[in-house]
Structure formats: structure tokens, C-alpha cells
Design an enzyme around this catalytic site. Structure first.
Site, mmCIF file in Angstrom:
data_model
loop_
_atom_site.group_PDB
_atom_site.id
_atom_site.type_symbol
_atom_site.label_atom_id
_atom_site.label_comp_id
_atom_site.label_asym_id
_atom_site.label_seq_id
_atom_site.Cartn_x
_atom_site.Cartn_y
_atom_site.Cartn_z
ATOM 1 N N ASN A 10 -80.183 -2.286 9.189
ATOM 2 C CA ASN A 10 -81.378 -2.959 8.681
ATOM 3 C C ASN A 10 -81.709 -2.312 7.343
ATOM 4 O O ASN A 10 -82.160 -1.168 7.308
ATOM 5 C CB ASN A 10 -82.528 -2.782 9.683
ATOM 6 C CG ASN A 10 -83.858 -3.283 9.142
ATOM 7 O OD1 ASN A 10 -83.894 -3.971 8.109
ATOM 8 N ND2 ASN A 10 -84.933 -2.959 9.829
ATOM 9 N N TRP A 11 -81.431 -3.042 6.285
ATOM 10 C CA TRP A 11 -81.642 -2.470 4.937
ATOM 11 C C TRP A 11 -83.105 -2.490 4.511
ATOM 12 O O TRP A 11 -83.445 -1.962 3.460
ATOM 13 C CB TRP A 11 -80.765 -3.220 3.907
ATOM 14 C CG TRP A 11 -79.358 -2.715 3.861
ATOM 15 C CD1 TRP A 11 -78.694 -2.039 4.849
ATOM 16 C CD2 TRP A 11 -78.434 -2.823 2.763
ATOM 17 N NE1 TRP A 11 -77.417 -1.724 4.437
ATOM 18 C CE2 TRP A 11 -77.229 -2.192 3.159
ATOM 19 C CE3 TRP A 11 -78.494 -3.395 1.494
ATOM 20 C CZ2 TRP A 11 -76.118 -2.111 2.334
ATOM 21 C CZ3 TRP A 11 -77.391 -3.326 0.667
ATOM 22 C CH2 TRP A 11 -76.205 -2.682 1.070
ATOM 23 N N LYS A 12 -83.969 -3.134 5.296
ATOM 24 C CA LYS A 12 -85.398 -3.198 4.960
ATOM 25 C C LYS A 12 -85.557 -3.676 3.503
ATOM 26 O O LYS A 12 -84.775 -4.510 3.066
ATOM 27 C CB LYS A 12 -86.068 -1.848 5.238
ATOM 28 C CG LYS A 12 -85.774 -1.376 6.679
ATOM 29 C CD LYS A 12 -86.561 -0.182 7.123
ATOM 30 C CE LYS A 12 -86.196 0.172 8.559
ATOM 31 N NZ LYS A 12 -86.995 1.258 9.106
ATOM 32 N N HIS A 93 -89.783 -6.563 14.177
ATOM 33 C CA HIS A 93 -89.652 -5.150 13.812
ATOM 34 C C HIS A 93 -91.048 -4.517 13.744
ATOM 35 O O HIS A 93 -92.001 -5.169 13.299
ATOM 36 C CB HIS A 93 -88.938 -5.013 12.461
ATOM 37 C CG HIS A 93 -88.536 -3.595 12.191
ATOM 38 N ND1 HIS A 93 -89.431 -2.652 11.760
ATOM 39 C CD2 HIS A 93 -87.350 -2.952 12.341
ATOM 40 C CE1 HIS A 93 -88.810 -1.486 11.640
ATOM 41 N NE2 HIS A 93 -87.543 -1.640 11.984
ATOM 42 N N GLU A 95 -92.376 -2.539 11.757
ATOM 43 C CA GLU A 95 -93.004 -2.543 10.432
ATOM 44 C C GLU A 95 -93.692 -3.880 10.164
ATOM 45 O O GLU A 95 -94.713 -3.935 9.471
ATOM 46 C CB GLU A 95 -91.951 -2.212 9.358
ATOM 47 C CG GLU A 95 -91.552 -0.730 9.443
ATOM 48 C CD GLU A 95 -90.174 -0.403 8.940
ATOM 49 O OE1 GLU A 95 -89.535 -1.237 8.264
ATOM 50 O OE2 GLU A 95 -89.704 0.721 9.235
ATOM 51 N N GLU A 164 -86.994 0.627 19.549
ATOM 52 C CA GLU A 164 -87.209 1.505 18.396
ATOM 53 C C GLU A 164 -88.583 2.174 18.515
ATOM 54 O O GLU A 164 -89.609 1.566 18.149
ATOM 55 C CB GLU A 164 -87.170 0.703 17.093
ATOM 56 C CG GLU A 164 -85.850 0.003 16.845
ATOM 57 C CD GLU A 164 -85.646 -0.293 15.366
ATOM 58 O OE1 GLU A 164 -84.648 0.184 14.819
ATOM 59 O OE2 GLU A 164 -86.500 -0.969 14.768
ATOM 60 N N GLY A 170 -87.390 6.594 10.677
ATOM 61 C CA GLY A 170 -87.450 7.248 9.372
ATOM 62 C C GLY A 170 -87.988 8.668 9.403
ATOM 63 O O GLY A 170 -88.332 9.222 8.364
ATOM 64 N N SER A 209 -83.874 6.763 13.523
ATOM 65 C CA SER A 209 -83.199 7.982 13.070
ATOM 66 C C SER A 209 -81.799 8.157 13.652
ATOM 67 O O SER A 209 -81.376 9.280 13.931
ATOM 68 C CB SER A 209 -84.076 9.212 13.352
ATOM 69 O OG SER A 209 -85.266 9.134 12.586
ATOM 70 N N GLY A 230 -81.499 2.086 10.256
ATOM 71 C CA GLY A 230 -82.175 1.867 8.981
ATOM 72 C C GLY A 230 -81.503 2.641 7.859
ATOM 73 O O GLY A 230 -80.469 2.256 7.329
ATOM 74 N N GLY A 231 -82.085 3.783 7.501
ATOM 75 C CA GLY A 231 -81.645 4.547 6.335
ATOM 76 C C GLY A 231 -80.151 4.818 6.290
ATOM 77 O O GLY A 231 -79.523 4.718 5.221
HETATM 78 P P1 13P Z 1 -84.208 4.590 10.503
HETATM 79 O O1 13P Z 1 -82.784 4.527 11.035
HETATM 80 O O2 13P Z 1 -84.270 4.779 9.035
HETATM 81 O O3 13P Z 1 -85.030 5.562 11.298
HETATM 82 O O4 13P Z 1 -84.848 3.132 10.766
HETATM 83 C C1 13P Z 1 -84.745 2.571 12.019
HETATM 84 C C2 13P Z 1 -85.185 1.164 11.936
HETATM 85 O O5 13P Z 1 -86.349 0.878 11.758
HETATM 86 C C3 13P Z 1 -84.151 0.121 12.025
HETATM 87 O O6 13P Z 1 -84.702 -1.137 12.197
#
Ligand code: 13P
Length: 251
Positions: A10-12, A93, A95, A164, A170, A209, A230-231
Site C-alpha cells: 500500500n503506497w498510500k 483502511h 487512515e 492492521e 508506521g 510495520s 506500507g512503508g
Molecule cells: P506500515 O507497513 O508502514 O506500518 O503501514 C501499514 C499499512 O497501513 C498498510 O496498509
């Protein structure tokens, strides 16, 4: 679960045309690790270009509207995602649940719209730090799942769930493998309650993470059928070892 593990990035709100070489490198590695299903959920502005640059890789959106079309400025419909060549999308998600105030009912509508268009949908759930600290994590997340699951005919066939924990996103913090296993087992029960036998086949991903350094341990947990990353999905250097870790844990 039966079938392959699913490792989705997920590149957000990250990524422009300059990052297409990373998409291509990830696609090459994904093709070389075909015992795992790999996918990237990208910003809407990159979908069309990513599909053209990496036609073998499953490319997805990060959100979808619950309505088929209409006066929803800035939103993207399931048909638009399909039109770009996307094969999947995230829905709900944390967020978006927080910043865009998406409710469980909104998430269910999004998931049903995605499924109606033939997209795989990854429905995201997860508890806050305060719910975890109060001992309510499983009750919170299972209630969220029950209210967010798509009810359309055949929904289980196009569904994945991502657990999640909000406090793990993050932050570098990850629940214990025991806590991940307990949550995934509880989610499996709810999926079977909702869909019967088909609920056994819905993949339950862990997200929060996930890194090359902890992926092997996480994939070894029972009922962890993949990851939402994510990251560490932003570069091939970090994401490919996570895909490779899912190969070792395949089956
Ligand atoms: P991180 O892997 O950066 O913690 O993000 C997880 C996430 O929100 C994937 O959707």
C-alpha cells in the site's frame, strides 16, 4: 485458508511517474516468486501507467466509492478502477476510517461495489492502542469486521481481510505473534459465521510495520495468509524480501 499467500503493498500518498521503475522491479520479482500472489495498491494517478509498465503484476486502488457513479467530487468508482486495469482495491483502511470518517456501513458499501465490478477487495480492520490496552482488541475488531463485511452473493470469493492494529502502522511496533494468532483465529471464526465454508478460504492478512526483518516470523503464524505492507513496499529492495519470506511460508 487454502491457496497462495497474498502480499500486497500500500503506497498510500507516495509515488509519481519517477517511481515506475520500482513497480517494474517489484513486478519482475513477483513473477519469479509465483507461489505467492503479489500486488501493489497505488495512488490513483499511477494506476494506468503502472498497469502498462507491469502488466503481469496485480495493481490495485486504495479506496473505492460505494456508489456506481454520480456527484461525488474527488472519488473513484469501481468501474473506473477496472477501466484502469486494476484488479483489486483496499476498503476501510484505518487512515480513511479516521481522516475521512468512513463508517463500517461505508466500508461494506465500498466492498460490495468493488465485488459487483469483479475486483478483489481487501477490507481493513484494526484496533486503537486504547482498545488494546483496555483488553478490548478482539471484541472491537470482530465487531468492526461483522459490520464491514460485504453481503453480496459470492462475496467470499473476491474478499481478503487485513488486520492492521492502528498503533502498529508506521510505528515499528508489532503485536506479539501470540496476539496476531489470536486475532486472526477470531477473525476466521467470524468469516465462517458470515460465509459458511467459503469463509475458510478468505485470506486474512496482517499489516502494521511488516519489514524484511520480521516477515518470516509473522508469516509462520497460523491463519496469517499474507501481509499488507506500507512503508516497506515503496522500494523493491525492501518489498522483495517480504515476498520471498512468504514463499518460505507458502502452503
Ligand atoms: P506500515 O507497513 O508502514 O506500518 O503501514 C501499514 C499499512 O497501513 C498498510 O496498509
Amino acid at each position: 485458508m487454502s491457496g497462495k499467500k497474498l502480499v500486497a503493498g500500500n503506497w498510500k500518498m507516495n509515488g509519481t511517474g519517477a517511481d515506475l521503475p520500482e513497480v517494474e522491479a517489484i513486478a519482475r520479482a513477483a513473477a519469479a516468486h509465483s507461489s505467492v500472489e503479489s500486488a501493489l495498491c497505488l495512488p490513483a494517478t499511477l494506476l494506468d501507467r503502472a498497469v502498462r509498465a507491469a502488466p503481469g503484476l496485480a495493481i490495485g486502488g486504495q479506496d473505492v466509492h460505494g456508489a456506481p457513479s454520480g456527484a461525488h467530487t474527488g472519488c473513484i468508482s469501481a468501474a473506473m478502477l477496472v477501466d484502469c486495469g486494476a484488479r483489486l482495491t483496499l476498503a476501510g483502511h484505518s487512515e480513511r476510517r479516521e481522516a475521512q470518517h468512513e463508517s463500517d456501513a461505508d466500508v461494506r458499501a465500498k466492498a460490495e461495489a468493488a465485488i459487483a465490478a469483479g475486483l478483489v477487495v481487501i477490507v481493513c480492520v484494526g484496533e486503537s492502542a486504547s482498545a488494546r490496552d483496555a483488553g478490548h482488541a478482539v471484541a472491537t475488531v470482530t465487531a468492526q469486521l461483522d459490520a464491514s463485511l460485504p453481503r453480496s452473493d459470492g462475496a467470499a470469493g473476491l474478499l481478503a481481510v487485513a488486520y492492521e492494529p492502528i498503533w502498529a502502522i508506521g510505528t515499528g511496533k508489532v503485536p506479539s505473534v501470540g496476539d496476531i494468532g489470536a486475532m486472526h483465529a477470531a477473525l476466521r471464526q467470524r468469516l465462517v459465521a458470515a460465509y459458511g465454508e467459503a469463509g475458510e478460504t478468505v485470506r486474512i492478512l496482517y499489516g502494521g510495520s511488516v519489514k524484511p526483518s520480521n516477515a518470516v516470523e509473522i508469516f509462520a503464524v497460523a491463519e496469517v495468509d499474507g501481509a499488507l505492507v506500507g512503508g516497506a513496499s515503496l522500494t523493491a529492495a525492501d518489498f522483495v524480501p517480504i515476498i520471498a519470506a512468504a514463499v518460505s511460508g507458502a502452503g
